[in-house]
Design an enzyme around this catalytic site. Structure first.
Site, mmCIF file in Angstrom:
data_model
loop_
_atom_site.group_PDB
_atom_site.id
_atom_site.type_symbol
_atom_site.label_atom_id
_atom_site.label_comp_id
_atom_site.label_asym_id
_atom_site.label_seq_id
_atom_site.Cartn_x
_atom_site.Cartn_y
_atom_site.Cartn_z
ATOM 1 N N GLY A 73 10.661 15.271 26.497
ATOM 2 C CA GLY A 73 11.988 14.972 27.023
ATOM 3 C C GLY A 73 13.071 15.030 25.947
ATOM 4 O O GLY A 73 14.124 15.652 26.142
ATOM 5 N N SER A 74 12.815 14.413 24.818
ATOM 6 C CA SER A 74 13.832 14.376 23.763
ATOM 7 C C SER A 74 14.151 15.791 23.281
ATOM 8 O O SER A 74 15.316 16.121 23.029
ATOM 9 C CB SER A 74 13.364 13.520 22.587
ATOM 10 O OG SER A 74 13.142 12.194 23.012
ATOM 11 N N ASN A 156 16.614 4.909 32.965
ATOM 12 C CA ASN A 156 15.298 4.416 32.572
ATOM 13 C C ASN A 156 15.223 2.890 32.499
ATOM 14 O O ASN A 156 14.160 2.317 32.598
ATOM 15 C CB ASN A 156 14.878 5.027 31.231
ATOM 16 C CG ASN A 156 15.971 4.975 30.195
ATOM 17 O OD1 ASN A 156 17.079 5.464 30.427
ATOM 18 N ND2 ASN A 156 15.696 4.392 29.060
ATOM 19 N N GLN A 184 13.289 10.329 34.473
ATOM 20 C CA GLN A 184 12.816 9.222 35.291
ATOM 21 C C GLN A 184 12.750 9.576 36.777
ATOM 22 O O GLN A 184 12.119 8.869 37.559
ATOM 23 C CB GLN A 184 13.722 7.995 35.114
ATOM 24 C CG GLN A 184 13.624 7.345 33.747
ATOM 25 C CD GLN A 184 12.312 6.607 33.540
ATOM 26 O OE1 GLN A 184 11.667 6.158 34.491
ATOM 27 N NE2 GLN A 184 11.907 6.479 32.288
ATOM 28 N N HIS A 206 4.784 13.097 30.487
ATOM 29 C CA HIS A 206 4.094 11.807 30.413
ATOM 30 C C HIS A 206 4.729 10.720 31.276
ATOM 31 O O HIS A 206 4.158 9.644 31.428
ATOM 32 C CB HIS A 206 3.950 11.343 28.958
ATOM 33 C CG HIS A 206 5.189 10.816 28.309
ATOM 34 N ND1 HIS A 206 5.434 9.470 28.178
ATOM 35 C CD2 HIS A 206 6.245 11.429 27.751
ATOM 36 C CE1 HIS A 206 6.581 9.291 27.539
ATOM 37 N NE2 HIS A 206 7.102 10.464 27.273
ATOM 38 N N THR A 242 4.003 28.659 19.022
ATOM 39 C CA THR A 242 2.872 28.866 19.921
ATOM 40 C C THR A 242 2.875 27.784 20.988
ATOM 41 O O THR A 242 3.005 26.603 20.686
ATOM 42 C CB THR A 242 1.548 28.843 19.126
ATOM 43 O OG1 THR A 242 1.615 29.869 18.142
ATOM 44 C CG2 THR A 242 0.350 29.066 20.035
ATOM 45 N N CYS A 330 15.069 -3.583 18.532
ATOM 46 C CA CYS A 330 15.012 -4.473 17.383
ATOM 47 C C CYS A 330 15.382 -3.679 16.144
ATOM 48 O O CYS A 330 14.631 -2.834 15.685
ATOM 49 C CB CYS A 330 13.612 -5.042 17.242
ATOM 50 S SG CYS A 330 13.525 -6.359 16.038
HETATM 51 C C1 LIG Z 1 11.289 8.766 28.230
HETATM 52 C C2 LIG Z 1 12.672 9.282 28.410
HETATM 53 C C3 LIG Z 1 13.185 10.304 27.573
HETATM 54 C C4 LIG Z 1 12.423 10.830 26.381
HETATM 55 O O1 LIG Z 1 11.305 11.581 26.716
HETATM 56 P P1 LIG Z 1 10.165 11.842 25.605
HETATM 57 O O2 LIG Z 1 9.228 12.774 26.240
HETATM 58 O O3 LIG Z 1 9.558 10.506 25.320
HETATM 59 O O4 LIG Z 1 10.842 12.423 24.411
HETATM 60 C C5 LIG Z 1 14.446 10.761 27.837
HETATM 61 N N1 LIG Z 1 15.179 10.283 28.862
HETATM 62 C C6 LIG Z 1 14.737 9.319 29.674
HETATM 63 C C7 LIG Z 1 15.580 8.840 30.789
HETATM 64 C C8 LIG Z 1 13.467 8.775 29.462
HETATM 65 O O5 LIG Z 1 13.041 7.795 30.264
#
Ligand SMILES: *Cc1c(COP(=O)(O)O)cnc(C)c1O
Length: 397
Positions: A73-74, A156, A184, A206, A242, A330
């Site tokens: 996601g990131s 999220n 999400q 994930h 790859t 934190c």
């Molecule tokens: C978990 C999440 C991400 C980041 O995804 P990763 O696969 O952990 O890098 C980005 N945006 C939202 C809203 C998320 O919940």
């Protein structure tokens, strides 16, 4: 320590579906070829990639060429923001970005990076006290030089669902592209990119029972995108390296299963969430729900408790086998209240007294019963300790 584990942190990550693992295994073992190789092992891997792309494109309602597989996601979000913003500026004089105030840090920090290192101007779109972006605020923020707008589909922390199609129509009228972080939303909401009127959309496997470290970016045909990882010609030269073949096969299998399950699981999860929220609000005085009650993800319950630290409650819940989390970060030993809860207008103490429970399709009535039995006495215990501490505090004359 409790023997029992009730996992209520599905917004952080989800367990891998055994059927997804089964689909992935051959590509971690006998089909180990590199999809760029011309021989039979390479061709088998390439075929798996093509099939996965086709499966995913069907669910997004797009063409296979518009799907870019990434490392999560990131990465997808960084590719969308940096790739679209920098490409648009190269093409013209677009130096303005709009992002909502409650975005994930991947969006906020990528926008900050573009501001600090590439001179972009960033407008933060506020949200109302329910956690929703007002379309009129977007209308007012759009400028002729807006390179990209990024508003998440579902949040999220508080689970609120944004009116993406409406925002997409506004962006189109203004000629500005829209990216949505749909991480999400997958498995809970429809992902059709035409209905949503988005130009870019990010997902990560994930969060819907797929493997970690693999995601995708949908990029509309013709939408400018400057690659952020340079190297080989993979992913039509938009993301070198790859391919994570097993991960991509897993992503496609997980998304397909999530879509099949969506109509039934959303309702079932929503009913359990309602029971949890109603039960806690009835049993715990001075507690509240953060975010809109209706326009939220089925599995999200973000609950606030006056007079305690959410982090302390999380520790006690963990001892009782209940895994939940908070949005606070934190940093160097002190708790930073969640930027999402502050954006709703919560005071810092109220934000720090909030805890997120996120349910998945495997949660049962018995799990919710256990939480409803366990949580109220823990809140009372923490409040009693806080009250004793306040009594012992020397009173200033
Ligand atoms: C978990 C999440 C991400 C980041 O995804 P990763 O696969 O952990 O890098 C980005 N945006 C939202 C809203 C998320 O919940």
């Amino acid at each position: 320590m409790s023997e029992r584990t009730v996992y209520l942190d599905h917004a952080a990550t989800t367990p891998l579906d055994p059927r997804v693992l089964e689909a992935m295994l051959p590509y971690l073992t006998e089909h180990y070829g590199n999809p760029s190789s011309m021989h039979r092992l390479g061709r088998a891997a390439l075929q798996a990639l093509d099939d996965a792309r086709e499966q995913v494109a069907l669910i997004l309602g797009c063409s296979r060429r518009e799907v870019i597989f990434t490392g999560g996601g990131s990465e997808s979000i960084n590719l969308a923001l940096k790739g679209a913003a920098l490409a648009r500026r190269m093409a013209g004089a677009h130096g303005h970005l709009i992002v909502s105030a409650i975005e994930h840090h991947a969006v906020l920090h990528a926008a900050e990076y573009l501001q600090q290192h590439h001179g972009f101007e960033v407008t933060l779109l506020p949200v109302d006290e329910r956690g929703l972006v007002r379309p009129d605020d977007l209308r007012a923020a759009l400028r002729p030089d807006t390179a990209l707008v990024s508003v998440m589909y579902a949040n999220n922390e508080i689970g609120t669902i944004q009116p993406i199609a409406e925002l997409g129509a506004i962006c189109r009228e203004a000629g500005a592209p829209l990216h949505t972080d749909a991480v999400q939303a997958a498995g809970a909401l429809p992902l059709d990119v035409e209905t949503l009127k988005v130009d870019y959309l990010s997902l990560t496997a994930h969060k819907f029972h797929g493997p970690k470290g693999v995601g995708l970016l949908y990029a509309r045909r013709g939408a400018p995108l400057l690659p952020q990882i340079n190297g080989g010609a993979q992913e039509r030269r938009r993301r070198a390296g790859t391919e994570n073949v097993a991960g991509i096969v897993g992503l496609a299998a997980a998304l397909t299963l999530a879509e099949e399950r969506r109509p039934t699981s959303a309702e079932q999860v929503r009913a359990l969430r309602e029971r949890l929220v109603d039960g806690v609000l009835a049993a715990v005085p001075d507690s509240w729900l953060n975010g809109d009650r209706v326009r939220r993800l089925p599995g999200n319950a973000n609950l606030g408790f006056a007079g305690l630290e959410g982090e302390s409650l999380l520790l006690l819940l963990d001892q009782a086998g209940i895994c939940a989390s908070s949005g606070s970060a934190c940093t160097s030993g002190s708790l930073e209240p969640s930027h999402v809860l502050l954006a709703l207008g919560l005071a810092p103490e109220a934000a720090n007294g909030s805890v997120r429970f996120s349910l998945g399709h495997s949660i049962t009535e018995a799990d919710i019963t256990y939480v409803l039995e366990t949580l109220p006495p823990l809140v009372a215990r923490l409040r009693a300790v806080a009250a004793q501490g306040a009594e012992r505090e020397p009173v200033a004359a």
